[in-house]
Every structure is written in structure tokens, then in C-alpha cells.
Scaffold this active site. Structure first.
Site, PDB file in Angstrom:
ATOM      1  N   CYS A 226       6.989  38.972  10.480  1.00 45.45           N
ATOM      2  CA  CYS A 226       7.138  40.334  10.844  1.00 45.45           C
ATOM      3  C   CYS A 226       7.782  40.691  12.041  1.00 45.45           C
ATOM      4  O   CYS A 226       8.090  39.809  13.075  1.00 45.45           O
ATOM      5  CB  CYS A 226       5.482  40.800  11.015  1.00 45.45           C
ATOM      6  SG  CYS A 226       4.506  40.887   9.612  1.00 45.45           S
ATOM      7  N   SER A 509      -4.266  39.916  17.168  1.00 47.16           N
ATOM      8  CA  SER A 509      -2.832  39.738  16.539  1.00 47.16           C
ATOM      9  C   SER A 509      -1.684  39.950  17.522  1.00 47.16           C
ATOM     10  O   SER A 509      -2.040  40.725  18.462  1.00 47.16           O
ATOM     11  CB  SER A 509      -2.617  41.047  15.388  1.00 47.16           C
ATOM     12  OG  SER A 509      -1.353  41.004  15.229  1.00 47.16           O
TER      13      SER A 509
END
Length: 596
Positions: A226, A509
Site C-alpha cells: 500500500c 495499522s
């Protein structure tokens, strides 16, 4: 007749001599340096071993070549990994072309984004230990001489590093690379964090179904890890700082020609090392990933505002490397490092491809040295250069993306460890991601687990001025220490990011932002103070003074401790039950206990 007998005997002698010589090649290897793999391929006692190798396609000349493990984390369900089968083909081709024999094997992988927000996330952090064990198992069972590891996302990077440290052979890490940033139909840069926060905005009616779908379809536009400075790219970047990956490993985009050349460079380099006995000894992983490397990693982490998960993983890596590094050392480094690169989720317009264009990690490290207080320690890298030699020609190409030391985002690093009666063994906050005040006092709203917290946040139980407490999500209490991107994204998406803090014994996260404090230790499941909190307790946070405390008297705390019985979740997983019985808390890197 005499001539015939002479010719016959001579031919017989030559054939016999040739066969004896060929066999002797397998039994006598004094003419080239000894290798670790000789234990499985040399001498008459290894006849059955060679027979098995021949079944895989090896021929006589291969037994004099180094055997290179190619540890791949190819798995089709993870965007950063579904193409790694093609990566390994390139690497194996280059290894063969450079006189070595590659043997590919695989590890597992968990996609944190897909596992997020349900009990699948319980398996995420435990997967790190499976990965480490699998690397150790395959490399040591088959006595391979060196290794190229191909990780990319989340726990897969530290898991591979931990396993490789146990094996301690020359190892190069070359990741799959970051994905491109996405764009909405209006051209606004977006990424996975945008998608998670969009859910909260949609709940409030701030964006339409059409806008939500636009974000969903464009936030992750390609293969790769990502695109922001989330956990995967944080770890891929720190491998450059540790000297165990080539320059560009953290920033060169996946699925590009530039990335393919990086794979080939790594393959050529590992063969160069493996074919030379002196280099094989010199470049054993522990000679590179030592205390200096760990401190360099944390320093670069501070300069670039990496994920708070890097603390958990680097502590675990330090323990595997037998490095004397503790949680309290992090604040000492943070005070000496300026935060000069702000990347999504901390700054939503900047992504890894922008850092690459602006000069990459080497440019960040070169700028760090200008503080003049030996922030970066000179240390050997896998290229053969020291860190300072490697970065000597680097420079910032765009000071809007990578700031100079004279114009930092902050005079201190992007991570901090907080202490107090609520975190006697420490808690971690990504200061680079704070959007509100750095000093906060508020009333506790307590939830026993993430599902309860999500329900409470969506149900309006959390108000401005509250401190959200999510407990029983630590390594032991979860078990598995879930990431909390769903509740933090809901808080941000619902417009509470500047007025609400969150603390948890779980973790976040790398896409999390806001006043989010994780890794609270001791955790609730082991009797930590976070388990004793009640709704309405006043919690005080002071990031710059490194404080996390609850305003309760010693007498009240003692009373609560005497009455406390930790919650123990009923499990339906044998692996998580094993994990819970062996895992240590976050201040120890959530490593498993072992008996040597």
C-alpha cells in the site's frame, strides 16, 4: 591382435579413469572453497542426497556451485504479493546465469486490510512467527549457503528477517515494491487509508454512495505494498537503513523495469558473495544486522514517521539479533532526530513514489547526517559499502517532499514511547500522525475488544473530549494483537479526530492517524492497569513529556487490583491457543517464549 589389446586396455583405462575422476569430483572438493551445502551434497555418504537432487534436475556440475535459497512470499490474495511468482522467476534466472543454483520455497502471508475488522485479524501478528519458523526450517534442514528473501507486506518482512537471523547466512532482502498512489475521478491522491476513513464519512452522510464507490475502485490502483508509509513500506524502508537491502528497496514502484533491475542486482550480488569464502563469512547476516543497524533503523524511522508497528517488529528483530536495545532507547533516539519526510497517512498527498522521485531513502539519510551528532552509525551493508559510503552522493531533489534539516516538520522524531501508571512498561504513539493537541485529558469510555468499540463508536457512545479505551486486544488477550484501523478510521471519518484520543493494548495499522496510543503494556490480560479502568476515569496524555496516566489514587488502584480477574476469551483455534500460552507482551516485541 596386439594392437587391438593395447587399444582395448587403453580405452578401458581411460573410461575407468574418467568415471573415477567424475566420482572424485563429488568426493574431493579441495580445489574450491567449502560450503555449508557440502553437508548435503559431498562425499560417498551423500549418494542418496545427490540422487534426490538429480530428481529435481541437478547435474554433475551443479554440485560444485553454491546453493541459494529463494524465500518467496507469493500468495494470490495480497496485492503486494500476487505477482511475486514472476519476481522469483527473474531472480532465479539471474542466479543461474551467475553460476549458482537457486531453490525457491514459500512462506505464508496475511493481508491485514482484508483481515481487518473481524476475527481474521487475530491471525495476523501470529503469522510473523510461522514465517520466521518456516525460513529457519527450510534453510537449516537443507543447509543452503545463502538466501534472497522476497517479502513485501506487513508481518512478512519482519518474519523473514527474524528467521534469517537464526540461520545467519549471507542474505539479501528485495521486496516486491510499493504500489502507485490512487486518484479519485477528480484527480485527488488517495490510498487505502482514504478508503477506510471514507466509511466513517459515509456513515455521517458526508459522501454519497457514488463517491464511496469511486474511492473503493481507485484507492489501490496496482499491485504492490500500500502506497503510503504504512507498516509494509516502513519495514521495506528500514531494511535499507539496516543495510540488508539495496538502495531503492523501499521506494521504487512495483511492477516496473526499475524494480526488475533491482531484483537482478540482488541476484548478482548474492552469487558474488556465495562464490567467495571470505565474502561468505564477512557478509553473514548478523555481521550486518547488529546493534548499529538496529539504531540506524530506528533513526530513519523517526525521520520518516514510520508506522508504530515498526517498534513491535524492530524490538523482535533486535532480540533475534541478540542486540541490547530496549523500548526506552527509542525516546533517546527520537530527541536527536528531526522529522523531515511526512508521508501518507500523515500527509495524504505524499506517497512512496514521491519519496523515490525526491531522492529516496538515501537522500533522507544523507540529510540526517547534516545534524552533525552522529545520528547514523557507520556500518557494513550487503553491498560491501558502509552506510556512509553508500549515501555519500545522495541528495534531496525536491525539498517540498523531503524537507531539509533546517526546515523539518518537527525537531523530534515521528514516534514516541509513553510511560506512567497506565503504561508501566510503555505504550507507543505515532506522533507524526497526531492531528489534534499533543496534550490531552479526557474521560475514559471503555470497550472490552474491537467489535464492542466499533459498535459503540457507530452508536454515538463516543463524544468529543473522550478517551476511547480498547482492551483485551494485546498479544495474549486478543490473542494476536489486532490492528485497530477500523475504529481509528471511524473516529477520523466521523470528525472526532482532533477531539478524541484512543488507547489500546492492541496495535494500529500503519494507515492509522490521530491521537492513537497502542501497545499499552502490561496488557489487560496480564493484569495491566488498562484492564482496571472504568468509564469516566480521567486519563492524561502528554506526548512531549512522554506521559500516559490515569488520575486515580494509589489506594483506589490497589483496591481494583485486589478485585481484578482478567477476561480470558474462549477460542476455537488451536494455533491461537498455542500462541496465547507462549507470547510475551508488546514491550518485548510480542515474541514467543522458548526454552534452549
Amino acid at each position: 591382435m596386439v594392437v587391438f589389446l593395447i587399444r582395448y586396455n587403453l580405452t578401458y583405462f581411460l573410461i575407468k579413469y574418467k568415471n573415477t575422476y567424475l566420482c572424485a569430483q563429488n568426493f574431493n572438493y579441495t580445489k574450491r572453497h567449502s560450503m555449508r551445502s557440502d553437508e548435503v551434497k559431498k562425499g560417498h555418504q551423500r549418494t542418496p542426497h545427490r540422487s534426490l537432487f538429480r530428481a529435481t534436475g541437478l547435474v554433475d556440475e551443479d554440485f560444485d556451485k553454491p546453493f541459494i535459497g529463494v524465500a518467496n512470499s507469493y500468495i494470490e490474495i495480497i496485492p503486494g504479493h500476487f505477482f511475486l511468482d514472476r519476481v522469483s522467476r527473474v531472480i532465479k534466472e539471474e542466479i543461474k546465469a551467475n553460476g549458482c543454483v537457486p531453490f525457491e520455497f514459500n512462506t505464508i502471508g496475511v493481508d491485514d486490510g482484508i483481515a481487518m475488522g473481524h476475527d481474521g485479524m487475530l491471525f495476523s501478528l501470529p503469522s510473523r512467527e510461522i514465517i520466521a519458523n518456516s525460513i529457519e526450517t527450510v534453510m537449516n534442514a537443507h543447509k543452503l549457503d545463502a538466501m534472497i528473501a522476497i517479502p513485501n507486506c506487513d508481518k512478512i518482512v519482519p518474519g523473514m528477517i527474524m528467521g534469517a537471523l537464526r540461520v545467519d547466512v549471507p542474505t539479501i532482502f528485495v521486496s516486491g515494491g510499493p504500489m502507485k498512489k490512487g486518484h479519485t475521478k477528480d484527480g485527488v491522491p488517495i490510498d487505502l487509508a482514504t478508503a477506510f476513513e471514507a466509511v466513517g464519512k459515509h456513515e455521517l452522510g458526508e459522501i454519497t454512495d457514488e463517491e464511496l464507490k469511486d474511492i473503493e475502485c481507485n484507492a489501490c490502483p496496482s499491485g504492490g505494498s500500500c502506497s503510503g508509509m504504512f507498516t509494509a513500506n516502513s519495514m521495506n524502508t528500514l531494511m535499507e537503513a539496516m543495510g540488508i537491502a539495496l538502495p531503492g528497496n523501499g521506494t521504487i514502484l512495483a511492477l516496473t523495469k526499475e524494480r526488475e533491475e533491482l531484483y537482478r542486482q540482488a541476484a548478482r550480488r548474492i552469487c558474488e558473495i556465495a562464490k567467495d569464502s571470505a565474502q561468505t563469512e564477512k557478509f553473514k547476516l548478523r555481521n550486518i544486522l547488529n546493534e548499529n543497524a538496529v539504531r540506524n533503523a530506528f533513526a530513519v524511522d523517526m525521520a520518516m514517521g514510520g508506522s508504530s508497528n515498526t517498534v513491535l517488529h524492530m524490538l523482535a528483530i533486535a532480540k533475534e539479533a541478540d542486540v541490547n536495545f530496549n523500548l526506552e532507547d527509542i525516546n533517546k533516539i527520537s530527541k536527536r532526530v528531526s522529522h523531515i519526510a511526512k508521508i501518507s497517512p500523515s500527509l495524504s498527498t505524499v506517497h512512496m513514489e514521491d519519496i523515490n522521485t525526491a531522492g529516496g531513502v538515501n537522500a533522507v539519510m544523507k540529510e540526517m547526517t547534516k545534524r552533525g551528532d552522529d545520528i547514523l552509525l557507520d556500518n557494513l551493508t550487503i553491498t560491501g559499502e558502509t552506510i556512509l559510503e553508500k549515501i555519500k552522493d545522495a541528495y534531496i531533489k525536491d525539498t517540498n517532499i523531503i524537507h531539509t534539516i533546517d526546515n523539518p516538520y518537527s525537531q523530534v522524531g515521528g514516534l514516541a514511547v509513553l510511560y506512567g501508571n497506565l503504561a508501566e512498561q510503555g505504550a507507543v504513539i505515532k506522533t507524526a500522525g497526531i492531528t489534534g493537541d499533543r496534550v490531552f485529558t479526557g474521560k475514559a469510555v471503555c470497550f472490552d475488544g474491537q467489535p464492542e468499540a466499533i459498535e459503540g463508536i457507530l452508536g454515538g457512545k463516543v463524544k468529543a473530549g473522550n478517551v476511547v479505551v480498547i482492551r483485551y486486544e494485546g498479544p495474549k488477550g486478543g490473542p494476536g494483537m489486532q490492528e485497530m484501523l477500523a475504529p481509528t478510521s471511524l473516529i477520523m471519518g466521523m470528525g472526532l479526530g482532533n477531539s478524541v484520543a484512543l488507547i489500546t493494548d492492541g496495535r494500529f495499522s500503519g494507515a492509522t492517524r490521530g491521537a492513537s496510543i497502542g501497545h499499552v503494556s502490561p496488557e489487560a490480560a496480564e493484569g495491566g492497569m488498562i484492564g482496571l479502568l472504568k468509564d469516566g476515569d480521567e486519563i492524561h496524555i502528554d506526548v512531549d513529556q512522554y506521559i500516559l496516566s490515569v488520575n486515580l489514587s494509589d489506594e483506589e488502584i490497589a483496591k481494583r487490583k485486589a478485585e481484578f480477574v482478567p477476561l480470558k476469551k474462549v477460542l476455537n483455534s488451536k494455533w491461537l491457543g498455542q500462541y496465547r500460552s507462549l507470547v510475551t507482551n508488546a514491550s518485548n516485541g510480542a515474541v514467543l517464549k522458548y526454552d534452549l
